[in-house]
Enzyme design. Sequence first.
Site, PDB file in Angstrom:
ATOM      1  N   GLN A 127      46.204  52.101  10.094  1.00  0.00           N
ATOM      2  CA  GLN A 127      45.523  51.740   8.848  1.00  0.00           C
ATOM      3  C   GLN A 127      46.457  50.960   7.927  1.00  0.00           C
ATOM      4  O   GLN A 127      47.576  51.391   7.643  1.00  0.00           O
ATOM      5  CB  GLN A 127      45.032  52.975   8.094  1.00  0.00           C
ATOM      6  CG  GLN A 127      44.240  52.608   6.852  1.00  0.00           C
ATOM      7  CD  GLN A 127      44.181  53.679   5.774  1.00  0.00           C
ATOM      8  OE1 GLN A 127      43.913  53.392   4.612  1.00  0.00           O
ATOM      9  NE2 GLN A 127      44.434  54.925   6.130  1.00  0.00           N
TER      10      GLN A 127
ATOM     11  N   HIS B  59      56.502  40.888  15.052  1.00  0.00           N
ATOM     12  CA  HIS B  59      56.615  42.332  14.885  1.00  0.00           C
ATOM     13  C   HIS B  59      57.984  42.911  15.252  1.00  0.00           C
ATOM     14  O   HIS B  59      58.250  44.083  14.986  1.00  0.00           O
ATOM     15  CB  HIS B  59      55.546  42.988  15.777  1.00  0.00           C
ATOM     16  CG  HIS B  59      55.069  44.314  15.315  1.00  0.00           C
ATOM     17  ND1 HIS B  59      55.723  45.083  14.378  1.00  0.00           N
ATOM     18  CD2 HIS B  59      53.969  45.032  15.657  1.00  0.00           C
ATOM     19  CE1 HIS B  59      55.050  46.209  14.181  1.00  0.00           C
ATOM     20  NE2 HIS B  59      53.994  46.203  14.950  1.00  0.00           N
TER      21      HIS B  59
ATOM     22  N   SER C  59      49.590  55.194  13.855  1.00  0.00           N
ATOM     23  CA  SER C  59      50.948  54.891  13.426  1.00  0.00           C
ATOM     24  C   SER C  59      51.254  55.567  12.093  1.00  0.00           C
ATOM     25  O   SER C  59      50.477  55.483  11.142  1.00  0.00           O
ATOM     26  CB  SER C  59      51.109  53.378  13.286  1.00  0.00           C
ATOM     27  OG  SER C  59      52.412  53.052  12.847  1.00  0.00           O
TER      28      SER C  59
ATOM     29  N   PRO D 242      40.313  60.220   3.282  1.00  0.00           N
ATOM     30  CA  PRO D 242      39.742  58.995   3.849  1.00  0.00           C
ATOM     31  C   PRO D 242      40.278  58.688   5.244  1.00  0.00           C
ATOM     32  O   PRO D 242      39.523  58.322   6.145  1.00  0.00           O
ATOM     33  CB  PRO D 242      40.144  57.910   2.844  1.00  0.00           C
ATOM     34  CG  PRO D 242      40.356  58.630   1.560  1.00  0.00           C
ATOM     35  CD  PRO D 242      40.901  59.969   1.952  1.00  0.00           C
ATOM     36  N   ASP D 243      41.596  58.845   5.440  1.00  0.00           N
ATOM     37  CA  ASP D 243      42.163  58.508   6.746  1.00  0.00           C
ATOM     38  C   ASP D 243      41.711  59.495   7.808  1.00  0.00           C
ATOM     39  O   ASP D 243      41.363  59.096   8.925  1.00  0.00           O
ATOM     40  CB  ASP D 243      43.691  58.477   6.678  1.00  0.00           C
ATOM     41  CG  ASP D 243      44.295  57.987   7.983  1.00  0.00           C
ATOM     42  OD1 ASP D 243      44.138  56.791   8.299  1.00  0.00           O
ATOM     43  OD2 ASP D 243      44.898  58.799   8.714  1.00  0.00           O
TER      44      ASP D 243
ATOM     45  N   TYR E 101      46.518  57.122  19.393  1.00  0.00           N
ATOM     46  CA  TYR E 101      47.770  56.873  18.669  1.00  0.00           C
ATOM     47  C   TYR E 101      47.395  56.398  17.277  1.00  0.00           C
ATOM     48  O   TYR E 101      46.637  55.456  17.126  1.00  0.00           O
ATOM     49  CB  TYR E 101      48.541  55.786  19.416  1.00  0.00           C
ATOM     50  CG  TYR E 101      49.805  55.241  18.766  1.00  0.00           C
ATOM     51  CD1 TYR E 101      51.039  55.409  19.374  1.00  0.00           C
ATOM     52  CD2 TYR E 101      49.773  54.504  17.579  1.00  0.00           C
ATOM     53  CE1 TYR E 101      52.201  54.889  18.828  1.00  0.00           C
ATOM     54  CE2 TYR E 101      50.927  53.982  17.023  1.00  0.00           C
ATOM     55  CZ  TYR E 101      52.139  54.174  17.650  1.00  0.00           C
ATOM     56  OH  TYR E 101      53.276  53.647  17.094  1.00  0.00           O
TER      57      TYR E 101
END
Length: 619
Positions: free
Chosen positions: A545, A329, A444, A419-420, A442
Amino acid sequence: MSRKSSSGPALPPGYSVDSSAPPMLRYQASLPRLPVPTLESTCAKYLETAQPLLTKEEYTKTKSAVSSFLSSPLASELQKRLKDRAAAPETLSWLSDWWNEAAYMGYRDPVVVYVSYFFVHLDDRTRRDPAKRAASLIKAMLPFRELVESGRLEPEKVRGAPLCMASYKWLFHSSRYPVKPSDTAAKFDPNSNNHIIVVRKNRFYLLPLTNRSRSELSAAELEAQLNSIIAQAGPTPHPHPIGALTSDNRDLWADAREALLAASPSGKNAALLKKIEGAMIVLALDDTQPVTREDISWGTWVGDGRNRWFDKHQLVVYDNGRSGFLGEHSCMDGTPTLRMNEFVLASLASGKIDLGPEQVDRAKLPEVEELVFELDEKVQTLVKGAESRFDELVGKHDLHVLHYEGFGKNFTKQHKTSPDATAQLIKQLAFHKMHGRPGVTYESAQTRKYQLGRTEVIRSASNESKAWAEAMLDPNVSDPVQLRALFTRAAARHIQYASWAADGQGVDRHLFGLKKLLQPSEPLPAIYTDPTFSKSSHWELSTSQLSSAFFDGWGYGEVVEDGYGLAYAIGDDYIRWTITSLRRDTQVLKHYLAEAATEVKHMLEAAAKKDREAEKAKL
């Protein structure tokens, strides 16, 4: 420079094409820089997002601290310093170097569990053999590598606006390095490192991607080479798994790497490490056969901690042909690796990859080279210590998957809601069921519309989400139309904050930047010493997501000891959460997520039914 793309419609105002740059980077020079929000905007959002987490007394105290900060000469000076930094000609992003250091390179806990993230691939029923499956994945990855390394990959866009493509440099032939006090990363020449590293039974093998005639290996040739590696590795794992060192605390790994180099005065170990670090990617061939979503998620996320090299991106392929991807990452976020994995899986599923001839001339295949490290007693002891710490760390963790098939994008679109936002509100309701209060959350948001942009925080807990969740749990509130109105208000607020975050107008990165510019002689402003500052960024729910029709799961670890990692994907007719924690109430949260999702579904359906009845009554 031209205002028009050679391969598409006119760009939005402010963008241009740099004809001297490779196509992938043709918009880079005209991408805007990350903005510096106004102090007034950040302070107002900070108060609004902190309020649902506080008592009236706490909120009054925080409001006073924020007001004092906003009116202070020091705040104005810090803002001026930040704007000056942002405006400096040599600064592409006022945040990038600071954030990469604080969140990734300077972070000393192990990357496995705490930093790495994983994708679980959909099962390929035509390739249940591990060598065949792995060979197809590598073969399908090569065209994407060529597009990236040649700079011919088409830049990503969101609503017509191009995104920063700088991080794609780190997708292939790169490695993170353990260094004190802060890690580094290196990019290698793909032409002189045209190979992958295969890990099997804790042993490392170098597999060239061309044959003796310098032609790219076919899928059948790759499969033959991988079968040869599986046979050579045999049934017994190597007793000293060097890969375990990469799972350790970064300072301990830095020390162990020096010990590993010192164990080989001839320089052999240094040469072997360079071969691993310069490889296109690491392929881990695990000897397990996971079936359940939990088992394959565990395997792809952490494995056994030994048959891995956690400082690089790696494919993981299991003995039953299942597969996944583990992301390193530090230099890039999940959207570029998502695109690469989707390219590989989609092109295989649609038959668009030229797998090459099925005949294999073994005489043309290069010898498979095992990388055998020279080990002394010190290194062997360090490996044992790393193994022990890995087992202890992973043993403290939970991972559960909720694959909820009650609804997905189709249902939310039918009911005209995001949807989110729906998924986020379900999480808030579930947390309220567990704890009777909002969860500090949180989510992102990517900021790649800006130069070197990475992420900003969407603060998902709000006054509106709290009001809705409390109403949902109030037995005296039963009118679904009223509940839907509260839900719609909360969803709209979430969408607004998500938009702010994507525009670089969130709270957290700005407050981080201002604090970074304090000089040693200057007092820490009360906004930072007030307990609300740490409370409102203690991410009990770390959510993100990434959705793909080609994935069967994805996830990462929690970010605070008493919190949860909540990776989620929204399909047409499902929402799937991967829930991780330090053995907290993971199963309870899973239960309440499902219960909350069902209640949201029933609420929206009941409200829609009342709408229809009201329409009929008018006729």
